[in-house]
Scaffold this motif. Structure first.
Motif, PDB file in Angstrom:
ATOM      1  N   VAL A  59       0.248  -1.466  -3.499  1.00  0.00           N
ATOM      2  CA  VAL A  59      -1.150  -1.164  -2.849  1.00  0.00           C
ATOM      3  C   VAL A  59      -2.279  -0.964  -2.430  1.00  0.00           C
ATOM      4  N   LYS A  60      -2.774  -2.403  -3.311  1.00  0.00           N
ATOM      5  CA  LYS A  60      -2.860  -3.581  -3.077  1.00  0.00           C
ATOM      6  C   LYS A  60      -2.797  -4.419  -1.631  1.00  0.00           C
ATOM      7  N   PHE A  61      -1.797  -4.726  -2.223  1.00  0.00           N
ATOM      8  CA  PHE A  61      -1.280  -5.798  -0.806  1.00  0.00           C
ATOM      9  C   PHE A  61      -1.282  -5.228   1.499  1.00  0.00           C
ATOM     10  N   GLY A  62      -1.304  -3.006   0.167  1.00  0.00           N
ATOM     11  CA  GLY A  62      -0.717  -2.899   1.944  1.00  0.00           C
ATOM     12  C   GLY A  62      -2.265  -2.127   2.094  1.00  0.00           C
ATOM     13  N   GLU A  79      -3.402  10.058  -9.899  1.00  0.00           N
ATOM     14  CA  GLU A  79      -3.770  10.206  -8.967  1.00  0.00           C
ATOM     15  C   GLU A  79      -5.266   9.441  -8.725  1.00  0.00           C
ATOM     16  N   LYS A  80      -5.960   9.318 -10.237  1.00  0.00           N
ATOM     17  CA  LYS A  80      -7.490   9.145 -10.321  1.00  0.00           C
ATOM     18  C   LYS A  80      -7.418   7.930 -10.270  1.00  0.00           C
ATOM     19  N   GLU A  81      -6.414   7.627 -10.608  1.00  0.00           N
ATOM     20  CA  GLU A  81      -6.614   6.296 -11.112  1.00  0.00           C
ATOM     21  C   GLU A  81      -5.994   5.099  -8.925  1.00  0.00           C
ATOM     22  N   GLU A  84      -9.723   6.308  -6.385  1.00  0.00           N
ATOM     23  CA  GLU A  84     -10.644   5.623  -7.221  1.00  0.00           C
ATOM     24  C   GLU A  84     -10.203   4.130  -7.479  1.00  0.00           C
ATOM     25  N   HIS A  85      -9.711   4.162  -7.970  1.00  0.00           N
ATOM     26  CA  HIS A  85      -8.851   2.391  -8.502  1.00  0.00           C
ATOM     27  C   HIS A  85      -8.666   1.598  -8.344  1.00  0.00           C
ATOM     28  N   LEU A  86      -7.557   1.967  -7.151  1.00  0.00           N
ATOM     29  CA  LEU A  86      -6.887   1.405  -6.282  1.00  0.00           C
ATOM     30  C   LEU A  86      -6.927   0.657  -5.236  1.00  0.00           C
ATOM     31  N   GLY A  87      -7.528   2.453  -4.795  1.00  0.00           N
ATOM     32  CA  GLY A  87      -7.863   2.303  -2.583  1.00  0.00           C
ATOM     33  C   GLY A  87      -6.746   2.972  -1.831  1.00  0.00           C
ATOM     34  N   ALA A  88      -5.559   4.313  -2.781  1.00  0.00           N
ATOM     35  CA  ALA A  88      -4.752   4.275  -1.688  1.00  0.00           C
ATOM     36  C   ALA A  88      -5.125   5.336  -1.172  1.00  0.00           C
TER      37      ALA A  88
END
Length: 220
Positions: A59-62, A79-81, A84-88
Motif C-alpha cells: 500500500v505504501k509503495f503503491g 478498513e480503518k487501518e 486512515e493509517h496506511l493511506g489506501a
C-alpha cells in the motif's frame, strides 16, 4: 563483518535501520512486480490482497508511486487501518458480494500477498481487460485457476519473488526518498519463541525485528 560490495545495500540516512530491515524482503517482494509488470504508473488502479507484512508495504509503495490503491481483505475490521493509517484509497471486503460486484473490471492490476488458500475467480473479476493478477504469497495447496475469465479479458496471472541487488538498491533509495518504512515491533532475542507463537496467531503489526544486542528491556 566483511562482505563483497556487490552484495551490500546502502540504507539511506533518513531510514532507521530497524524499520528499513523488512524492506529488504517484504519491500522488494512487492516493489519488484509493480515495476516489472508495469503496475507503477501514476493514475493506475492497483488492488492489494491481504493487509499483513507484505500488504501494508505494498500500500505504501503503491501510494508513493502515485497510484490509486484498494485493499482487499476478508476482515472488515482492517478498513480503518488501511485507509486512515496506511493511506489506501478504498477498501473491499472480499466476502461482501455487493462490494466485489460494484468493483468489477476496475483495477489495472492486483498484488496478491495472501498465503492461505483463497479463490482467484473473484480477484480476476476485479481486473480490467489486460489486467494482471500477481501472486507473491505462497498458499500450501494448489489454487483453482479458471481459464475462461482469462481468455475473455486477455488477463494474466503471474508470480514474483523478491529481486536482484540492483533493483533492491533502487527500492530502498525510493523508500528513502518517500520516507517508506515498515511498521514493526522490535523485540529482544529472548522473546523469539513467544514471537513465533504470536506469528502463528497473526498477532503482529506487521513485522517483528530482533534486537540482536538484547538492549531492550525484557518483555513481560
Amino acid at each position: 563483518m566483511v562482505a563483497n560490495e556487490r552484495y551490500v545495500v546502502r540504507i539511506p540516512e533518513n531510514l532507521p535501520l530497524d524499520a528499513a530491515a523488512p524492506l529488504l524482503c517484504a519491500g522488494i517482494t512487492v516493489y519488484s512486480p509493480m515495476k516489472y509488470y508495469g503496475l507503477c504508473e501514476p493514475g493506475k488502479h492497483i488492488g492489494v490482497v491481504g493487509l499483513g507484512g507484505l500488504g501494508h508495504v505494498a500500500v505504501k509503495f503503491g501510494k508513493a508511486l502515485g497510484m490509486k490503491v484498494t485493499v482487499i481483505s476478508t476482515s472488515p475490521a482492517k478498513e480503518k487501518e488501511a485507509i486512515e493509517h496506511l493511506g489506501a484509497d478504498a477498501f473491499l471486503v472480499s466476502r461482501n458480494q455487493e462490494q466485489m460486484k460494484a468493483a468489477l473490471g476496475s483495477m489495472d492490476g492486483i498484488i496478491d500477498t495472501v498465503s492461505a488458500n483463497h479463490p482467484l475467480l473473484p480477484l480476476i473479476g476485479l481486473l480490467k481487460t489486460q489486467g494482471k493478477l500477481v501472486m507473491v504469497g505462497l498458499p500450501e495447496k494448489p489454487l483453482e485457476l479458471p481459464a475462461f475469465p482469462l481468455l475473455a479479458g486477455r488477463k494474466m496471472v503471474a508470480g514474483s519473488c523478491i529481486g536482484g541487488m540492483k533493483e533492491t538498491q533502487e527500492m530502498i533509495d525510493f523508500a528513502g526518498k518517500h520516507n517508506i518504512k515498515a511498521d514493526i515491533e522490535v523485540i529482544p532475542m529472548d522473546y523469539v519463541n513467544t514471537a513465533m507463537e504470536r506469528l502463528v496467531k497473526a498477532d503482529v503489526r506487521y513485522r517483528f525485528v530482533i534486537d540482536i544486542a538484547n538492549t531492550l528491556p525484557k518483555t513481560a
